[in-house]
Design a protein around this motif. Structure first.
Motif, short mmCIF file in Angstrom:
data_model
loop_
_atom_site.label_atom_id
_atom_site.label_comp_id
_atom_site.label_asym_id
_atom_site.label_seq_id
_atom_site.Cartn_x
_atom_site.Cartn_y
_atom_site.Cartn_z
N THR A 197 0.84 -1.20 0.00
CA THR A 197 0.00 0.00 0.00
C THR A 197 0.87 1.25 0.00
O THR A 197 1.97 1.26 0.56
N GLY A 198 0.38 2.30 -0.63
CA GLY A 198 1.09 3.57 -0.66
C GLY A 198 0.78 4.31 -1.95
O GLY A 198 1.00 3.77 -3.04
N GLU A 200 2.33 6.67 -3.10
CA GLU A 200 3.58 7.09 -3.74
C GLU A 200 4.18 6.02 -4.64
O GLU A 200 5.15 6.26 -5.35
N ASP A 240 -3.31 4.70 -1.02
CA ASP A 240 -3.78 4.94 0.35
C ASP A 240 -5.22 5.44 0.31
O ASP A 240 -5.51 6.58 0.66
N GLY A 263 1.32 1.58 5.76
CA GLY A 263 0.03 2.02 6.25
C GLY A 263 -0.42 1.45 7.58
O GLY A 263 -1.62 1.46 7.88
N ASP A 270 -2.62 6.34 6.99
CA ASP A 270 -2.24 4.93 7.11
C ASP A 270 -3.47 4.03 6.91
O ASP A 270 -4.23 3.73 7.82
MG MG Z 1 2.38 4.56 3.48
#
Ligand code: MG
Ligand code: AMP
Length: 417
Positions: A197-198, A200, A240, A263, A270
């Motif tokens: 997860t993210g 970015e 996210d 997260g 998160d």
């Molecule tokens: Mg993150």
């Protein structure tokens, strides 16, 4: 991002690494499904039930050398300068089914692995003879039973060959084949979903816009899952966004465990904490380790075990080693889920945080044959130093009460390569 609520928990007490692992192992049971596989397909699998030899091993007395099967009494006085000559009454290659008895003054030419003829009580290697075919000159007196491999000296029928919970590798599969088995009962391979997860994250190799990074965790986790003998059922990279994560949870494929990265901490976005925290069946804890402090473990609504690991790649590698790998091995039916640790000399010193168990990525070396370790990166245990992971052979495990490792100290090491 109004769907997020902050969830600060900076005051929650730290949980010891051993306690967190115990809690995980207590809630993970071996998969019940047993399959029977041919030996050729058994390597890498876990044996479900112990198996015993079906035949004696060796299953008949046979020669350990190319030479001559003799009666010791005939050749007790043989020497290089006083050879004793015998009649060669049979020629026995490996695989020979010929039933031969040798009498006084007789010998049989015999090759390695061929059944020893009745009447013979030793084998003289060809190098200690004149290698004759009709008659042979024996140049040395053999000891009793010399160069004869006895029936059952390795295993007897009914002896245990392999024990339930063993990982089947090349040597164990070979032992099973020699002991007369053609198939083995193995535990089903656990299927593991990997989710990075993210917002970015971009695919490895994709151009990096400002603020973006290449997703390395999903590859790291997928490879670690495979190294633990499990199958990766799916690999996902999710932003996210709680809606996207919830949707994935509802539509995901069948699997035996789920591993998230990123997260799980107290950041405003998160997502794993936000979504899994709402289920009520997943605990978010702070573990007394470095790196890898924020950890999540619990069950999805259908009971599937779920891990939430912090997002820093070194934290992922450490968390997998400390918690996920033992749990996956338990699912896979392994009797031993912890790796052995070893001692090595620290080649250089470094600092370790008070009250936390440090997992320092280290490169192994040797100093005059004595194993040494040094931090794999110049930046030490910084959890974002993923490039340095490439130089690591494992982790030095520094106890909670140690704040400084000095060059020359003996440290505990787990080797993971
Ligand atoms: Mg993150
Ligand atoms: P998080 O645990 O989500 O706060 O992430 C901690 C750090 O790890 C951040 O710097 C993230 O950008 C980084 N990170 C998170 N996921 C990944 C990933 N899949 N690959 C590489 N770095 C990541």
């Amino acid at each position: 991002m109004s769907t997020f609520q902050s969830a600060p928990d900076g005051v929650a007490p730290l949980v010891r690494v051993s306690a967190h692992l115990e809690r995980i192992l207590a809630s993970v049971a071996p998969l019940g499904t047993v399959e029977v596989v041919r030996l050729a397909d058994a390597a890498g699998r876990t044996l479900a039930t112990s198996v015993d030899a079906l035949v004696d091993l060796p299953s008949f007395d046979n020669s350990a050398m190319d030479g001559y099967a003799v009666r010791r009494a005939d050749v007790a006085a043989a020497a290089v300068d006083a050879p004793i000559v015998l009649d060669v009454v049979a020629d026995l290659p490996a695989g020979s089914a010929e039933e031969v008895t040798i009498g006084p003054g007789q010998a049989a030419r015999i090759m390695t692995g061929a059944p020893v003829p009745a009447g013979a009580d030793a084998v003289v290697p060809v190098e200690r003879t004149d290698a004759g075919t009709a008659r042979v000159a024996i140049h040395a007196a053999p000891r009793p039973g010399h160069h004869i491999r006895l029936r059952g000296e390795d295993l007897r029928a009914g002896d245990r060959v392999l024990t339930a919970g063993m990982e089947l590798g090349a040597r164990r599969v070979a032992a099973a084949a020699a002991a007369g088995l053609a198939e083995l009962p193995v535990v089903a391979v656990p299927r593991v979903a990997v989710v990075a997860t993210g917002s970015e994250l971009v695919e490895p190799g994709a151009p990096l816009a400002r603020g973006r990074i290449h997703d390395s965790n999903s590859l790291l986790l997928a490879a670690l899952v495979a190294e633990a003998g499990c199958a990766v059922s799916e690999i996902r990279r999710l932003p996210d966004d709680p809606h996207v994560l919830s949707e994935w949870l509802e539509t995901r494929g069948d699997c035996d465990a789920v591993v998230f990265s990123g997260g799980v901490s107290v950041g405003a976005y998160d997502v794993v904490r936000h979504v899994l925290g709402g289920l009520g069946t997943v605990d978010f804890v702070r573990v007394a380790m470095q790196p890898g402090k924020p950890q999540a473990f619990g069950a999805l609504p259908d009971g599937t075990p779920v891990f939430g690991l912090p997002g820093n790649p070194v934290s992922v590698a450490v968390s997998f080693e400390a918690f996920v790998r033992p749990a996956l091995l338990r699912l896979a039916g392994r009797a031993e889920v912890r790796r052995p640790t070893w001692r090595a000399v620290a080649a250089v010193g470094w600092r370790s945080p008070a009250g936390r168990r440090q997992y320092m990525p280290v490169a192994l070396g040797a100093d005059e044959g004595v194993p040494t370790v040094r931090p794999a990166t110049s930046g030490g245990s910084g959890s974002h130093l993923v490039g340095g992971l490439a130089a690591a052979d494992g982790f030095a495990i520094i106890p909670e009460d140690v704040e400084e490792v000095a060059a020359g100290d003996l440290v505990e090491v787990v080797i993971t390569r």
